[in-house]
Design an enzyme around this catalytic site. Structure first.
Site, PDB file in Angstrom:
ATOM      1  N   SER A 121      60.937  53.932  -8.554  1.00  9.31           N
ATOM      2  CA  SER A 121      61.687  53.361  -9.673  1.00  9.31           C
ATOM      3  C   SER A 121      62.204  54.034 -10.792  1.00  9.31           C
ATOM      4  O   SER A 121      62.235  53.833 -11.830  1.00  9.31           O
ATOM      5  CB  SER A 121      60.715  52.318 -10.124  1.00  9.31           C
ATOM      6  OG  SER A 121      60.095  51.372  -9.333  1.00  9.31           O
ATOM      7  N   HIS A 152      58.675  59.462   4.688  1.00 10.38           N
ATOM      8  CA  HIS A 152      58.792  58.376   3.633  1.00 10.38           C
ATOM      9  C   HIS A 152      57.841  57.258   4.032  1.00 10.38           C
ATOM     10  O   HIS A 152      57.517  57.010   5.142  1.00 10.38           O
ATOM     11  CB  HIS A 152      59.953  57.874   3.465  1.00 10.38           C
ATOM     12  CG  HIS A 152      60.417  57.082   2.397  1.00 10.38           C
ATOM     13  ND1 HIS A 152      59.876  55.743   2.364  1.00 10.38           N
ATOM     14  CD2 HIS A 152      61.075  57.271   1.263  1.00 10.38           C
ATOM     15  CE1 HIS A 152      60.235  55.273   1.084  1.00 10.38           C
ATOM     16  NE2 HIS A 152      60.734  56.238   0.515  1.00 10.38           N
ATOM     17  N   GLU A 172      55.679  60.197  -4.054  1.00 13.38           N
ATOM     18  CA  GLU A 172      56.213  58.875  -4.276  1.00 13.38           C
ATOM     19  C   GLU A 172      55.056  57.661  -4.071  1.00 13.38           C
ATOM     20  O   GLU A 172      54.679  57.461  -2.824  1.00 13.38           O
ATOM     21  CB  GLU A 172      57.373  58.372  -3.375  1.00 13.38           C
ATOM     22  CG  GLU A 172      58.722  58.867  -3.559  1.00 13.38           C
ATOM     23  CD  GLU A 172      59.857  58.163  -2.805  1.00 13.38           C
ATOM     24  OE1 GLU A 172      60.561  57.646  -3.674  1.00 13.38           O
ATOM     25  OE2 GLU A 172      59.482  57.767  -1.570  1.00 13.38           O
TER      26      GLU A 172
END
Length: 242
Positions: A205, A98, A167
């Site tokens: 989001s 991440h 992402e």
């Protein structure tokens, strides 16, 4: 290919708050059961302290995911949580790479490679995150960055079982979402370069209002959901809106 939704709670919710979430999630899920597709996988990645509580849900389909794991098997590594420990807690998926781990904790390719090896050794499914910064996006370097990040681990990653999560860093927790078309373009890029049968999901989001458009795209197989997954009613709405 089955769609999958994974809620990433990050560093949120105490044990007490997690219990409350599970109770409410079970109620909302049961009320919306007819709206949720049978061929949908879903999981929640809470903090380590709440991992065992996710399995207390009455919804058998809800799987447990972890936000991180150690690159080491066992031993004198104070503060680390091993893949074997996660396996013992019925963890199914583990998030690796991440952008917050890369940026804040300075994790690099070697660290991520070792974490993937540990996850796969104990039959955990890696959810390997890739994404570009706003400056890289604006400089049209998205393809270079994404391909480069996956190339760092492709020698060890079992693509047939792993999940790749795209992402874009500029869309994480900012309220900005890559358009469905942008997300589709990058997910397609990943499949074209590393295999058509790879499970590729989008994060950034994601909420109940945009999930349907995102998952209507041909090459987006699911979503990694942040803030919206903290609300049990909203999380169920996401599952129901696919």
């Amino acid at each position: 290919m089955k769609k999958i939704i994974i809620g990433n709670w990050k560093m949120n919710k105490t044990v007490h708050e997690t219990r409350d979430f599970i109770q409410k999630f079970d109620i909302f899920y049961s009320k919306n059961l007819g709206k949720i597709k049978d061929n949908l996988d879903f999981a929640i990645a809470p903090s380590f302290t709440s991992l065992a509580l996710i399995s207390t849900s009455k919804i058998d389909k809800l799987k447990v995911a972890a936000q991180n794991l150690s690159q080491f098997d066992s031993g004198a590594f104070t503060g680390e949580i091993s893949a074997k420990m996660l396996q013992d807690l019925a963890v199914h998926y583990v998030i690796i790479g991440h952008s917050e781990r890369r940026e804040i904790f300075k994790e690099i390719g070697e660290d991520l490679t070792n974490k993937i090896l540990q996850a796969q050794k104990y039959n955990l499914i890696p959810v390997f995150c890739v994404g570009e910064s706003l400056s890289e996006f604006e400089a049209n370097e998205t393809e270079k960055v994404i391909i480069g990040q996956i190339n760092e681990v492709k020698s060890v990653l079992n693509f047939e079982k792993a999940i790749i999560a795209y992402e874009p860093i500029w869309a994480i927790g900012t309220g900005k979402t890559a358009t469905a078309q942008i997300a589709e373009q990058v997910c397609k890029l990943i499949k074209n370069n590393f295999g058509k049968n790879i499970r590729v999901i989008y994060g950034g989001s994601v909420n109940s209002k945009n999930i349907n458009e995102l998952l209507l795209q041909k090459n987006i197989d699911g979503a990694l959901v942040g803030k919206a997954s903290l609300d049990p009613e909203e999380f169920v709405k996401i599952l129901a809106n696919i």
